[in-house]
Design a protein around this motif. Structure first.
Motif, PDB file in Angstrom:
ATOM      1  N   PHE A 191     -13.625 -29.489  22.205  1.00 36.99           N
ATOM      2  CA  PHE A 191     -14.706 -29.179  22.970  1.00 36.99           C
ATOM      3  C   PHE A 191     -14.384 -29.071  24.676  1.00 36.99           C
ATOM      4  N   LYS A 192     -13.393 -29.859  24.778  1.00 32.58           N
ATOM      5  CA  LYS A 192     -12.966 -29.869  26.346  1.00 32.58           C
ATOM      6  C   LYS A 192     -12.228 -28.522  26.576  1.00 32.58           C
ATOM      7  N   TYR A 193     -12.116 -28.250  27.868  1.00 31.01           N
ATOM      8  CA  TYR A 193     -11.581 -26.916  28.348  1.00 31.01           C
ATOM      9  C   TYR A 193     -10.091 -27.148  29.093  1.00 31.01           C
ATOM     10  N   LYS A 194      -9.569 -28.350  28.744  1.00 34.13           N
ATOM     11  CA  LYS A 194      -8.433 -28.760  29.168  1.00 34.13           C
ATOM     12  C   LYS A 194      -7.710 -29.180  28.117  1.00 34.13           C
ATOM     13  N   SER A 195      -5.935 -28.857  27.907  1.00 38.12           N
ATOM     14  CA  SER A 195      -5.254 -29.682  26.813  1.00 38.12           C
ATOM     15  C   SER A 195      -5.303 -31.181  26.835  1.00 38.12           C
ATOM     16  N   ALA A 250     -15.397 -15.483  33.411  1.00 37.12           N
ATOM     17  CA  ALA A 250     -15.156 -15.856  32.409  1.00 37.12           C
ATOM     18  C   ALA A 250     -13.885 -16.809  31.908  1.00 37.12           C
ATOM     19  N   GLU A 251     -13.212 -17.061  33.026  1.00 35.48           N
ATOM     20  CA  GLU A 251     -12.325 -17.968  32.682  1.00 35.48           C
ATOM     21  C   GLU A 251     -12.493 -19.354  32.911  1.00 35.48           C
ATOM     22  N   THR A 252     -13.654 -19.704  33.733  1.00 34.42           N
ATOM     23  CA  THR A 252     -13.814 -21.140  34.017  1.00 34.42           C
ATOM     24  C   THR A 252     -15.276 -21.544  33.635  1.00 34.42           C
ATOM     25  N   SER A 253     -16.083 -20.823  33.263  1.00 34.37           N
ATOM     26  CA  SER A 253     -17.212 -21.238  32.574  1.00 34.37           C
ATOM     27  C   SER A 253     -17.156 -22.024  31.539  1.00 34.37           C
ATOM     28  N   THR A 254     -18.258 -23.005  31.432  1.00 32.00           N
ATOM     29  CA  THR A 254     -18.358 -23.540  30.127  1.00 32.00           C
ATOM     30  C   THR A 254     -19.381 -22.655  29.386  1.00 32.00           C
ATOM     31  N   PHE A 255     -19.195 -22.889  28.035  1.00 27.61           N
ATOM     32  CA  PHE A 255     -20.258 -22.198  27.022  1.00 27.61           C
ATOM     33  C   PHE A 255     -20.681 -22.996  25.813  1.00 27.61           C
ATOM     34  N   GLY A 256     -21.599 -22.605  25.190  1.00 26.62           N
ATOM     35  CA  GLY A 256     -22.094 -23.420  23.893  1.00 26.62           C
ATOM     36  C   GLY A 256     -21.067 -23.214  22.800  1.00 26.62           C
ATOM     37  N   GLN A 257     -20.662 -24.402  22.321  1.00 22.81           N
ATOM     38  CA  GLN A 257     -19.917 -24.422  20.984  1.00 22.81           C
ATOM     39  C   GLN A 257     -20.475 -24.993  19.703  1.00 22.81           C
ATOM     40  N   LEU A 258     -19.875 -24.561  18.655  1.00 20.08           N
ATOM     41  CA  LEU A 258     -20.348 -24.962  17.329  1.00 20.08           C
ATOM     42  C   LEU A 258     -19.220 -25.288  16.553  1.00 20.08           C
ATOM     43  N   PHE A 259     -19.135 -26.560  16.029  1.00 22.58           N
ATOM     44  CA  PHE A 259     -18.093 -26.944  15.301  1.00 22.58           C
ATOM     45  C   PHE A 259     -18.762 -27.281  13.882  1.00 22.58           C
ATOM     46  N   ILE A 260     -18.206 -26.586  12.832  1.00 17.46           N
ATOM     47  CA  ILE A 260     -18.723 -26.842  11.466  1.00 17.46           C
ATOM     48  C   ILE A 260     -17.515 -27.392  10.566  1.00 17.46           C
ATOM     49  N   LYS A 305      10.879  -8.998  16.342  1.00 11.27           N
ATOM     50  CA  LYS A 305      10.831  -9.813  15.048  1.00 11.27           C
ATOM     51  C   LYS A 305      10.315 -11.103  15.420  1.00 11.27           C
ATOM     52  N   ASN A 306       9.673 -11.791  14.319  1.00  8.88           N
ATOM     53  CA  ASN A 306       9.531 -13.408  14.373  1.00  8.88           C
ATOM     54  C   ASN A 306       8.080 -13.501  15.504  1.00  8.88           C
ATOM     55  N   ILE A 307       7.472 -12.496  15.607  1.00  7.29           N
ATOM     56  CA  ILE A 307       6.268 -12.578  16.620  1.00  7.29           C
ATOM     57  C   ILE A 307       4.924 -12.379  15.704  1.00  7.29           C
ATOM     58  N   TYR A 308       4.143 -13.468  16.022  1.00  2.31           N
ATOM     59  CA  TYR A 308       2.754 -13.671  15.513  1.00  2.31           C
ATOM     60  C   TYR A 308       1.472 -13.568  16.082  1.00  2.31           C
ATOM     61  N   GLN A 309       0.659 -12.707  15.971  1.00  3.82           N
ATOM     62  CA  GLN A 309      -0.537 -12.482  16.703  1.00  3.82           C
ATOM     63  C   GLN A 309      -1.698 -13.020  16.195  1.00  3.82           C
ATOM     64  N   PHE A 310      -2.563 -13.826  16.545  1.00  3.88           N
ATOM     65  CA  PHE A 310      -3.679 -14.319  16.028  1.00  3.88           C
ATOM     66  C   PHE A 310      -4.953 -14.531  17.031  1.00  3.88           C
ATOM     67  N   GLY A 311      -6.011 -14.399  16.344  1.00  3.26           N
ATOM     68  CA  GLY A 311      -7.279 -14.644  16.974  1.00  3.26           C
ATOM     69  C   GLY A 311      -7.850 -16.157  16.704  1.00  3.26           C
ATOM     70  N   ASN A 312      -8.615 -16.642  17.617  1.00  2.00           N
ATOM     71  CA  ASN A 312      -9.151 -17.942  17.241  1.00  2.00           C
ATOM     72  C   ASN A 312     -10.586 -17.939  16.277  1.00  2.00           C
ATOM     73  N   PRO A 313     -10.509 -18.448  15.292  1.00  2.00           N
ATOM     74  CA  PRO A 313     -11.464 -18.242  14.183  1.00  2.00           C
ATOM     75  C   PRO A 313     -12.572 -18.855  14.208  1.00  2.00           C
ATOM     76  N   TYR A 314     -12.874 -19.733  15.431  1.00  2.00           N
ATOM     77  CA  TYR A 314     -13.695 -20.902  15.519  1.00  2.00           C
ATOM     78  C   TYR A 314     -14.772 -20.566  16.631  1.00  2.00           C
ATOM     79  N   PHE A 315     -15.752 -21.362  16.511  1.00  2.00           N
ATOM     80  CA  PHE A 315     -16.837 -21.151  17.885  1.00  2.00           C
ATOM     81  C   PHE A 315     -16.544 -22.154  18.581  1.00  2.00           C
ATOM     82  N   THR A 316     -15.424 -22.840  18.824  1.00  2.00           N
ATOM     83  CA  THR A 316     -14.902 -23.773  19.710  1.00  2.00           C
ATOM     84  C   THR A 316     -13.505 -23.189  20.619  1.00  2.00           C
ATOM     85  N   ASN A 317     -13.174 -23.971  21.418  1.00  2.00           N
ATOM     86  CA  ASN A 317     -11.801 -23.974  21.842  1.00  2.00           C
ATOM     87  C   ASN A 317     -10.985 -24.292  20.968  1.00  2.00           C
TER      88      ASN A 317
END
Length: 654
Positions: free
Chosen positions: A390-394, A96-106, A282-294
């Motif tokens: 789309f890339k898998y590294k910063s 799950a950590e290293t596999s590439t996967f299909g991505q969709l950018f809208i 305090k001052n802690i914010y938890q979020f999810g990635n809203p997109y089908f890309t990294n």
């Protein structure tokens, strides 16, 4: 038989952004987008009947408010809602950590025109009792998760069959009625993990899960349009946790049963009550990635002079990029362990630690700010659009280059990553050593970039003696470190103890960064003309260079920034036991975390007069041992002796 319209390997299709064109796959057709390929469409995207986009690579849909993404029925008159048409694939189901996967950018399309159903294959590491994930689907019925995750969810809280969503302002996991729909793409969801096996790679788990290991889940729904922003203000501002975290949330749950603040609760023995720290929780914010890309969140606190992600979050202290394992214990507490962290140096917003990690599609992250200051400009607004990648590294930050003049920049954060490898060169674990001018050598209760480790980790460093280097003997049985820091000036040439606790570790690989950027291959000297060094059991001095790999012999090692001093007497490290006597702020109790090599232990607790108040023999060491003492501001000596005679003692205040 399906007709394959086109197979894309390493092919890029480009259309001008203003072109009002529609990429269409008719009934029975298959449009295959291969791994690493890019399909660009300056308009809409649609299928008809059984027509299919089989996406293993990357798809960009860039248009206007009049363009659309549709999955039409055979006649083309209504929208088809059962999926199977736009499919985002995983390319390696075993990792799950290293596999590439299909991505969709809208980008640029109106939400009302995104009626097509996207099938998103989901594999992930198994988080434990509650899977932490994002649901990037617009108005998705949560009831559909029953079929997609092969279990029946209920509305029973704490059953591990419910669905929760994190409330940043209230600092609690809100109950989410299973009959509801998703609210917004950035929500941080906690899915009850009972009878679901998310494990990757495919391994067995205890119990009798309904889904076998190796199952690939497919979740379906309409995608979100772009334009997500979140204001990072007032998280926990009105919450009263109680003096020891015994305050209760709106569900009558005590805050100390689940609130974790790895930044303010330093786990150091001087802080017996983390809730006494004013900003704890305090001052802690938890979020999810809203997109089908990294999304790439590494530079959200950095002022970038050229390329920019559109973010400059003020006062950022740290980011948790992986929840690790989520545990629900017999005391009613639910919390995570072994999370990965990116921490930011005081006075700078330069990241340290796991700076290269990306947030994958359906992934989550947590941001901690130092304060709740009023927003100036947009310095408290997190904009998600510029983070998509789309890339898998910063990417490289826009404000730093590897060609910085040597001897000029003394203000950078310099980081050594130590990667433990097995006989086949696979990474088993890692740790970090960081130096910068504002850092503090040795133990301090002030803010640092440090993060602690649990007893189950197999590599890490220990708190150093600030004067002579080597172990701080007063603290070596209290905690050890995933990220360790020291001052690059007063600690130059002094030793940081590095401990290895597995015979499977056959070599160490080194990764060197300056201001979060990887230095060039084989480089040793950094911008100040000084580099990192290593000494093993045989005392041989090794200049550490980028991407260097060295074999290990034994488990006695030292790390240095600057050439090791021969007069300090710290050349040899002897690994302490991993048994720790620590305070758990989740339930306001002390506990003993045993070294995994221990089988049983004899535990004794004495008060300061020498009176024996607790004595337990043959305690099984496969789980933590809680020390039941009433809070009375009294001192105690806790001693644990293993079946092999190894002894650990520590003083606690209760």
């Amino acid at each position: 038989m399906k007709k394959t319209l086109l197979t894309l390997g390493l092919l890029s299709l480009s259309l001008p952004a203003f072109a009002q064109s529609v990429s269409h796959v008719g009934d029975g057709g298959v449009f295959f987008i291969g791994e690493n390929a890019l399909l660009y469409n300056g308009g809409g995207l649609q299928t008809q009947g059984s027509g299919q986009y089989d996406i293993h690579g990357n798809v960009m849909v860039v248009g206007s408010g009049s363009d659309a993404v549709k999955t039409l029925n055979v006649s083309g008159t209504t929208n088809k809602t059962n999926g199977g048409n736009i499919i985002l694939r995983y390319n390696d189901f075993t990792d799950a950590e290293t596999s590439t996967f299909g991505q969709l950018f809208i980008n640029g399309l109106a939400q009302t025109n995104l009626t097509g159903i996207v099938d998103k294959e989901y594999i992930a590491t198994n988080h434990g009792t509650y899977q932490q994930l994002a649901l990037p689907f617009y108005k998705k019925s949560l009831r559909t998760l029953d079929g997609e995750l092969a279990k029946v969810f209920t509305n029973v809280r704490r059953s591990k069959n419910e669905i929760l969503v994190w409330d940043n302002a209230g600092v609690e996991a809100d109950f989410f009625n299973i009959g509801g729909t998703t609210i917004k793409g950035t929500e941080y969801y906690m899915i009850g993990g009972k009878d679901i096996n998310f494990a990757r790679p495919a391994i067995s788990v205890t119990g009798n899960p309904l889904t076998p290991p190796g199952t690939v889940f497919t979740l379906r729904g309409m995608p979100y349009a772009n334009g997500f922003t979140e204001k990072l203000t007032n998280a926990g501002a009105s919450v009263t946790f109680g003096s020891t975290g015994q305050g209760r949330n709106s569900y009558s749950e005590t805050y100390n049963s689940y609130v974790q603040d790895a930044w303010d609760a330093t786990m150091l023995p001087e802080i017996a009550n983390a809730y006494a720290v004013p900003t704890y929780g305090k001052n802690i914010y938890q979020f999810g990635n809203p997109y089908f890309t990294n999304i790439d969140i590494r530079s959200i606190g950095i002022v970038e002079s050229t390329i920019s992600d559109g973010n400059q979050i003020a006062g950022i202290r740290g980011i948790r990029v992986d929840p690790g394992g989520v545990v629900s214990d017999s005391q009613g507490a639910t919390y995570s362990s072994n999370a990965r962290f990116v921490n930011f140096g005081p006075g700078t917003n330069v990241p340290a630690g796991d700076v290269g990690l990306m947030i994958r599609s359906m992934g989550t992250f947590v941001v901690k700010l130092r304060n709740n200051d009023a927003e100036v400009g947009n310095d408290r607004t997190l904009s998600f659009d510029g983070l998509r990648r789309f890339k898998y590294k910063s990417r490289f930050s826009g404000n730093y280059g590897v060609t910085a003049a040597k001897g000029v920049s003394a203000g950078t954060l310099k980081q050594l990553g130590i990667l433990a490898l097995d006989k086949d060169g696979n990474e088993l674990s890692r740790a970090y050593y960081v130096v910068y001018p504002q850092a503090t050598s040795g133990h301090t209760t002030n803010e640092t970039v440090q993060s602690t480790l649990g007893s189950q980790n197999i590599i890490g460093t220990y708190e150093e003696d600030a004067v002579k280097g080597g172990y701080d003997d007063k603290l070596k049985n209290s905690y050890w470190l995933y990220i360790n820091e020291a001052n690059e000036v007063d600690f130059e040439g002094k030793g940081i103890p590095l401990a290895l606790y597995s015979d499977d570790i056959k070599s160490l690989k080194f990764e060197i960064r300056e201001n979060a950027e990887l230095v060039e291959d084989k480089v040793h000297e950094l911008s100040t003309g000084i580099g990192f060094f290593y000494k093993g059991k045989n005392g041989e001095e090794v200049r550490i260079a980028q991407n260097q790999t060295i074999p290990v012999a034994g488990n006695e090692h030292m790390l240095y920034f600057g050439k090791p001093s021969s007069t300090l007497g710290t050349d040899v490290a002897v690994n302490p036991s991993r048994t720790r006597i620590v305070y758990n702020s989740n339930n306001d109790r002390y506990l003993i975390q045993f070294d995994p090599k221990w089988k049983t232990a004899n535990v004794q607790v004495f008060d300061m007069s020498g009176k024996l108040v607790i004595s337990k023999n043959n305690v099984l060491a496969n789980e933590d041992f809680y020390i039941d003492l009433a809070r009375s501001n009294s001192g105690y000596i806790v001693t644990a002796v293993s079946d092999s005679g190894e002894k650990v003692s520590s003083k606690i205040i209760r």
